[in-house]
Scaffold this active site. Structure first.
Site, PDB file in Angstrom:
ATOM      1  CG  HIS A 191       0.679  -1.668  -6.683  1.00 51.03           C
ATOM      2  ND1 HIS A 191      -0.358  -1.458  -5.805  1.00 51.03           N
ATOM      3  CD2 HIS A 191       1.169  -2.901  -6.406  1.00 51.03           C
ATOM      4  CE1 HIS A 191      -0.501  -2.526  -5.053  1.00 51.03           C
ATOM      5  NE2 HIS A 191       0.408  -3.413  -5.399  1.00 51.03           N
ATOM      6  CB  CYS A 504      -4.166  10.657   0.309  1.00 54.87           C
ATOM      7  SG  CYS A 504      -5.123  10.719  -1.224  1.00 54.87           S
TER       8      CYS A 504
END
EC number: 2.7.3.9
Length: 572
Positions: A191, A504
């Site tokens: 992340h 993506c």
């Protein structure tokens, strides 16, 4: 003398600034220590309360300016806790009646409240427990004279140094002052790495021990091009890296010439380059870098950094803003993808042994439709302001897609009955991130409008390699022939049904992967906005026919190393 620390290059660029350590401070104290001057100890506690109010008010006001009123609201709740006599009075009484030190009285009383509130079958009271816990920690820091790290209050150029950056941490970062960051853990698809690219700041992850090797205020250089961190650089090193930074910015300026150019191969085949975003705040970077659409809007960031669920109206305004800003270009919105490495404190999700394989994404949304339906309603209402595509994450079976689609159609009918205008041109798709879904791509392709391949998870699930684990990072292989075969299978299945496939995951913007993906027939490459112009320059110099030949040979390779060597021989 300078010190070199090696890590994983997560986001391009060079940052030079003082270190700001985002680490938990030592808040230990002697719980059994008794005080004789109880009035003085009460005064000490009261002073800590007032100092916390001043600090929280500053943080709240700063958060409102940087992040908006909705994100600042959590600090309003914290300020209310500090004014609650039902909490404050028992702490003062414990000091007076038991000669307890202020730290002990504070933690004993607040722990009792937290335990009671968390045991209640009431979401609001559970949220209050989280507020009390956070406020107690802040007051304790003032009692002990220890400063808490607070990234939202940074007002000078710094490089953030921490174990890792949570979504809540990154939501507070002010890009004006945060020049870059370096963390102990993480990989290119963690992340913190993804967010650094979204924020367009240099980053190094996976250094293992940087928080032990850097002190608050040390001058450090983050070389996001090579994965190097230099602590307390020499004068010569400073000069060399300042020059490297200038050359990096000069190349970025040169790339700007491609901002409005088409993405087309030397033999005339067009490709679509889209951007991944987390919030409407990312839109300027999307536009500056010439994105041809948004291939992934991570809506979970609307839910983070706050103490309650965003309302349907709040979501509607955010989606509307993005759709309007893109001026009719395609915007692919992923519905809530919470779980795994992304948590929401106010949902009180159970701890799981394998959270990446557990109760998350579409599984959570189908089970908790009070969360799912408001998001779908907000998206449907916003659909008239642009070209909206909706995709569901972590779909493992065709029945999950059918159920999600049925709920969406039900809400569409409800909204029409309420008098809302809804676009009739919304495409529905799924993320392909589970090998089982890729294996049944031909089945899914008959019912979905498009696929978006989420390689970050597809790779870790296919190779059984946790992408957050440094010990098995050697198995996280984006160019492994097994991954290429799955990608090929998905693309071919979609094209057979007249549908399209995007990607993506981080692989879509990777310069080694791009020639392979082009050859496999990928329709849309969606990546961090900062990668778009480099990808455009690369694709505009490639031949689609040659890349098709390359890809056909690559899927027949035995190892990732063979694939990389093959690409290097084709693309020089």
């Amino acid at each position: 003398m300078s010190k070199l620390i090696k890590g994983i290059a997560a986001s391009d660029g060079v940052a030079i600034a003082k270190a700001y350590l985002l680490v938990e401070p030592d808040l230990t104290f002697d719980k059994n220590e008794k005080v004789t001057d109880v009035e003085g100890e009460v005064a000490k506690f009261n002073s800590a309360i007032e100092a916390s109010k001043v600090e929280l008010t500053k943080i709240r006001n700063n958060a409102e300016v940087q992040l908006g009123a909705d994100k600042a609201a959590i600090f309003d709740a914290h300020l209310l806790v500090l004014d609650d006599p039902e909490l404050i009075q028992p702490i003062q009484d414990k000091i007076k009646n038991e000669n307890a030190n202020a730290a002990t009285a504070l933690t004993d009383v607040t722990t009792q409240f937290v335990t009671i509130f968390e045991s209640m079958d009431n979401e609001y009271m559970k949220e209050r427990a989280a507020d009390i816990r956070d406020v107690s920690k802040r007051v304790l820091s003032h009692i002990l004279g220890v400063e808490l790290p607070n990234p939202s209050m940074i007002d000078e150029s710094v490089v953030i140094v921490g174990n890792d950056l949570t979504p809540s941490d990154t939501a507070q970062l002010n890009k004006e002052f945060v020049q870059g960051f370096a963390t102990n853990i993480g990989g290119r698809t963690s992340h913190s790495a993804i967010m650094s690219r979204s924020l367009e700041i240099p980053a190094i992850v996976g250094t293992k021990s940087i928080t032990q090797e850097v002190k608050q205020g040390d001058m450090i250089i983050v070389d996001g091009l090579n994965g190097d961190v230099i602590v307390n650089p020499t004068e010569d090193e400073l000069i060399a890296y300042q020059d490297k930074r200038e050359r990096y910015f000069a190349d970025k300026k040169e790339l700007q010439k491609l901002r409005d150019a088409d993405t087309v191969t030397v033999d005339g085949v067009h490709a679509e380059l889209a951007a991944n975003i987390g919030t409407p705040n990312d839109l300027p970077g999307v536009i500056e870098n010439g994105a041809q659409g948004i291939g992934l809007y991570r809506t979970e960031f609307l839910y983070m950094g706050r103490d309650q669920m965003p309302t349907e109206e709040e979501q509607f305004e955010a989606y509307k803003e993005v759709l309007e800003a893109m001026g009719g270009k395609r915007v692919v919105v992923r519905t809530l993808d919470i779980g795994g490495d992304k948590e929401l404190s106010y949902l009180n999700l159970p701890e799981e042994m394998n959270p990446f394989l557990g109760y998350r994404a579409i599984r959570l949304c189908l089970a908790q439709q009070d969360i799912f339906r408001p998001q779908l309603r907000a998206l449907l209402r916003a659909s008239v302001y642009g070209k909206l595509n909706i995709m569901f994450p972590m779909v493992a079976t065709i029945n999950e897609f059918r159920e999600a689609k049925a709920i969406l159609l039900e809400e569409k009918e409800n909204l029409k009955n309420e008098g809302h205008d809804i676009s009739d041109d919304i495409e529905l798709g799924i993320m392909v991130e589970i090998p089982a879904t890729a294996a049944l791509a031909d089945v899914f392709a008959k019912e979905v409008d498009f696929f978006s391949i989420g390689t970050n998870d597809l790779i870790q699930y296919t190779l059984a390699a946790d992408r957050m684990s440094e010990r098995v990072s050697y198995l996280y292989q984006p160019y492994n022939p097994s991954i290429l075969r799955l990608v090929k299978q998905v693309i071919e299945a979609s094209h057979k049904e007249g549908k399209w496939t995007g990607m993506c995951g981080e692989m879509a913007g990777d310069e080694t992967a791009i020639p392979l993906l082009l050859g496999l027939g990928l329709d849309e490459f969606s990546m961090s906005a900062t990668s778009i112009l480099k990808a455009r320059r690369q694709i505009n110099g490639l031949s689609k026919n040659e890349m098709t030949e390359l890809a056909n040979r690559a899927v027949d390779c035995a190892t990732q190393e063979e694939v990389i060597e093959l690409v290097n021989n084709y693309v020089k």
